[in-house]
Write an enzyme that holds these catalytic residues in place. Structure first.
Site, PDB file in Angstrom:
ATOM      1  N   ASP A 137       0.822  -1.216   0.000  1.00 42.11           N
ATOM      2  CA  ASP A 137       0.000   0.000   0.000  1.00 42.11           C
ATOM      3  C   ASP A 137       0.853   1.262   0.000  1.00 42.11           C
ATOM      4  O   ASP A 137       0.367   2.353   0.323  1.00 42.11           O
ATOM      5  CB  ASP A 137      -0.920   0.023   1.233  1.00 42.11           C
ATOM      6  CG  ASP A 137      -2.253  -0.666   0.974  1.00 42.11           C
ATOM      7  OD1 ASP A 137      -2.466  -1.151  -0.150  1.00 42.11           O
ATOM      8  OD2 ASP A 137      -3.089  -0.714   1.893  1.00 42.11           O
ATOM      9  N   ASP A 196       3.707  -9.058   9.483  1.00 49.01           N
ATOM     10  CA  ASP A 196       3.915  -7.641   9.212  1.00 49.01           C
ATOM     11  C   ASP A 196       5.301  -7.433   8.622  1.00 49.01           C
ATOM     12  O   ASP A 196       6.163  -8.331   8.668  1.00 49.01           O
ATOM     13  CB  ASP A 196       3.754  -6.827  10.497  1.00 49.01           C
ATOM     14  CG  ASP A 196       2.290  -6.625  10.868  1.00 49.01           C
ATOM     15  OD1 ASP A 196       1.418  -6.967  10.042  1.00 49.01           O
ATOM     16  OD2 ASP A 196       2.020  -6.136  11.991  1.00 49.01           O
ATOM     17  N   ASP A 198       8.037  -6.037   9.402  1.00 50.96           N
ATOM     18  CA  ASP A 198       9.284  -6.166  10.161  1.00 50.96           C
ATOM     19  C   ASP A 198       9.440  -7.541  10.802  1.00 50.96           C
ATOM     20  O   ASP A 198      10.363  -7.752  11.589  1.00 50.96           O
ATOM     21  CB  ASP A 198       9.350  -5.086  11.251  1.00 50.96           C
ATOM     22  CG  ASP A 198       8.178  -5.151  12.213  1.00 50.96           C
ATOM     23  OD1 ASP A 198       7.036  -5.280  11.740  1.00 50.96           O
ATOM     24  OD2 ASP A 198       8.391  -5.064  13.442  1.00 50.96           O
ATOM     25  N   ASP A 290      -7.443  -7.330  13.826  1.00 48.89           N
ATOM     26  CA  ASP A 290      -7.014  -8.656  14.260  1.00 48.89           C
ATOM     27  C   ASP A 290      -7.840  -9.162  15.443  1.00 48.89           C
ATOM     28  O   ASP A 290      -8.306 -10.305  15.455  1.00 48.89           O
ATOM     29  CB  ASP A 290      -5.519  -8.649  14.619  1.00 48.89           C
ATOM     30  CG  ASP A 290      -5.109  -7.413  15.419  1.00 48.89           C
ATOM     31  OD1 ASP A 290      -6.002  -6.714  15.946  1.00 48.89           O
ATOM     32  OD2 ASP A 290      -3.897  -7.162  15.517  1.00 48.89           O
TER      33      ASP A 290
END
Length: 534
Positions: A137, A196, A198, A290
């Site tokens: 994105d 994610d 990282d 989530d």
């Protein structure tokens, strides 16, 4: 000379008289409303805060007992759920392995995109039974090009990787994940692992999680633990490690062991796609998509498993600005979700009464609402106020014993940081200001209720810190780091501490001065990593 003397003498005298008169009037007004209004209101506030403290204390002790029993009697995941390694079949070939989708949502992740994509592409699994899906994105065209080139590089090595973009950021992370699930190639997938940008899973992640889902048809989610690669970067990251270690070591483990329910952490987990779809898929109505999905799936009767032995490396936010934004989202989102789902949970007929009580009372009310509110309101507002109003007192068990036990129970998750406990208490009290504010914004659906700011990642900061920052730039950033709320609370605590020294009888001034200093440090932005913005 006489006229001048009379002028200089008349004006100060009249001014002093007016000031004394105003002070006397204010003092009289305060004395008149003190007994009928201030004292009863403050006493009621103390009773409410003590009640919330007892609620939090009981919850912490309960979880401490449960986790002790779990460790003592060894209720390991493979004892609660069937686990068998997937065996090769000469006739069926690789079709014996479930099809796995790996989603990596990202947004302008210049510093870490290579780490996450590389780790996902390095997952050990039959190459024709896995799809890596990078959901980019990014709004920076340069970063977009870099991510696309990285995907192309791995594709040239034979990895089944898809680079997906949208023409908008509707729904933020939830919107990206939802769009990713609509792709035609996803229809053949059985499970979806989410990481994610990282997060760096070990190569055996799928071998250790998929068998649980394969052999337990009512299991919807397997969640791994986070492992922090930069916890020693600064004192602030050490404090975060202490809080999150308790969350994973105790809260997630207790939820998994008792009701097979806990909040999905949004990453480092793998879902059964059929369960995800049955629960209604990804929704962007809150900033905790989530947790929203986890609660809805649980209400459908699905079970969750937490694997504390499986750790996935990731990065903690090391700048105070990034951490404040993250904590706002993590505090505001659950409160807003509770507002939206409380009635639905109470009227649900698929789960037991005790599970409803666990989700509403333990999971939401105590952990997501009371824990934030009582920390700030009681210890940073009400308790100091009793110094100024000595008619109202706080019992020693509420002011000292209960918070001490709660602190010790929280500290068990990170034994290596026990010597930092005092700093952790002061830091958590500072952060409780933002968590409390965010909690009320979520409950009341205030202006920032849907604010989503991606947590800034710095990657390998040491490799970039060789250059020196100009003094002019440092002065500018110092002014930019002023936080008025923290400074205001710090001034209040400092004033009360000084009052306690000269007029008080509670002897809270040591705590008040230490806590005031902590608020001032945060208020002037002198906490966390300070990153030059060249």
């Amino acid at each position: 000379m006489e006229l001048g003397d009379s002028t200089t003498s008349v004006i100060p005298d009249s001014f002093m008289g007016y000031r004394d008169d105003l002070t006397t009037q204010m003092s009289m007004v305060l004395n008149q409303i003190r007994a009928p209004l201030i004292v009863p209101v403050l006493r009621l506030a103390v009773y409410i805060c003590l009640t919330m403290s007892v609620m939090l204390f009981v919850e912490r002790v309960y979880m401490g007992i449960v986790i002790s029993l779990v460790k003592l009697f060894g209720r390991k995941p493979d004892k609660r759920f069937k686990y068998e390694a997937i065996k090769d079949d000469m006739e069926l070939g690789n079709s014996v392995y479930p099809m796995v989708l790996v989603q990596i949502p990202m947004y302008n992740e210049r510093e870490v995109y290579q780490l996450s994509i590389g780790a996902a592409c390095g997952l050990s699994w039959p190459s024709d039974r896995i799809v890596i899906q990078v959901l980019d994105d990014s709004t920076d065209p340069t970063i977009k090009d870099l991510v696309e080139m990285e995907c192309s590089r791995w594709a040239s090595k034979g990895v089944n990787i898809k680079y997906e973009i949208r023409d908008n950021r509707n729904g933020y992370k939830a919107g990206a994940l939802k769009e990713g699930m609509k792709k035609s190639y996803v229809k053949s997938c059985d499970y979806v692992a989410i990481f994610d940008a990282d997060f760096q899973p070990e190569s055996d992640f799928l071998w250790r999680t998929v068998p649980f889902l394969l052999h337990n048809p009512k299991l919807a989610l397997v969640q791994a633990r986070w492992k922090f690669v930069n916890s020693d970067e600064c004192l602030m990251t050490r404090m975060q490690e202490m809080s999150l270690d308790y969350h994973f070591t105790v809260e997630q483990e207790v939820g998994s062991s008792t009701y097979a329910f806990f909040g999905f952490n949004g990453t480092a987990g793998i879902w059964r796609i059929s369960a995800l779809n049955e629960a209604g898929g990804w929704k962007d109505r809150t900033t905790v998509e989530d947790m929203d999905l986890a609660v809805r799936a649980s209400l459908k009767g699905w079970k969750f498993l937490y694997l504390g032995s499986l750790k996935v490396k990731n990065e903690l936010p090391s700048t105070f600005k990034a951490y404040r934004y993250q904590q706002h989202r993590w505090s505001c989102g659950p409160a807003n979700l509770f507002r939206k789902m409380a009635f639905e949970i109470m009227t649900n007929k698929n789960v037991t009464l005790w599970k409803k009580v666990h989700v509403i009372y333990s999971f939401f009310v105590v952990r997501k609402l009371v824990a934030h509110i009582v920390t700030f309101i009681f210890y940073c507002v009400i308790l100091p106020a009793t110094v100024l109003v000595p008619e109202v007192s706080v019992p020693k068990w509420g002011a000292v014993y209960i918070p001490s036990v709660i602190t010790l129970l929280n500290a068990v998750g990170t034994p290596r940081s026990l010597h930092l406990m005092v700093f952790w208490i002061l830091f958590e009290n500072v952060m409780s200001l933002h968590r409390t504010k965010a909690t009320f914004i979520g409950l009341l659906e205030g202006g920032r209720v849907n604010e989503w700011i991606v947590t800034e990642k710095l990657g390998d900061l040491k490799a970039k810190s060789s250059g020196k920052t100009p003094k002019k730039l440092l002065r500018f950033r110092f002014g930019d780091r002023i936080h008025v709320l923290e400074l205001g609370v710090g001034m209040y605590l400092l004033f009360v501490g000084c009052y306690d020294v000269f007029f008080g009888k509670n002897h809270y001034y040591l705590y008040l001065f230490a806590q005031a200093i902590a608020f001032f440090i945060a208020g002037f932005g002198q906490i966390g990593t300070i990153v030059p913005n060249h």
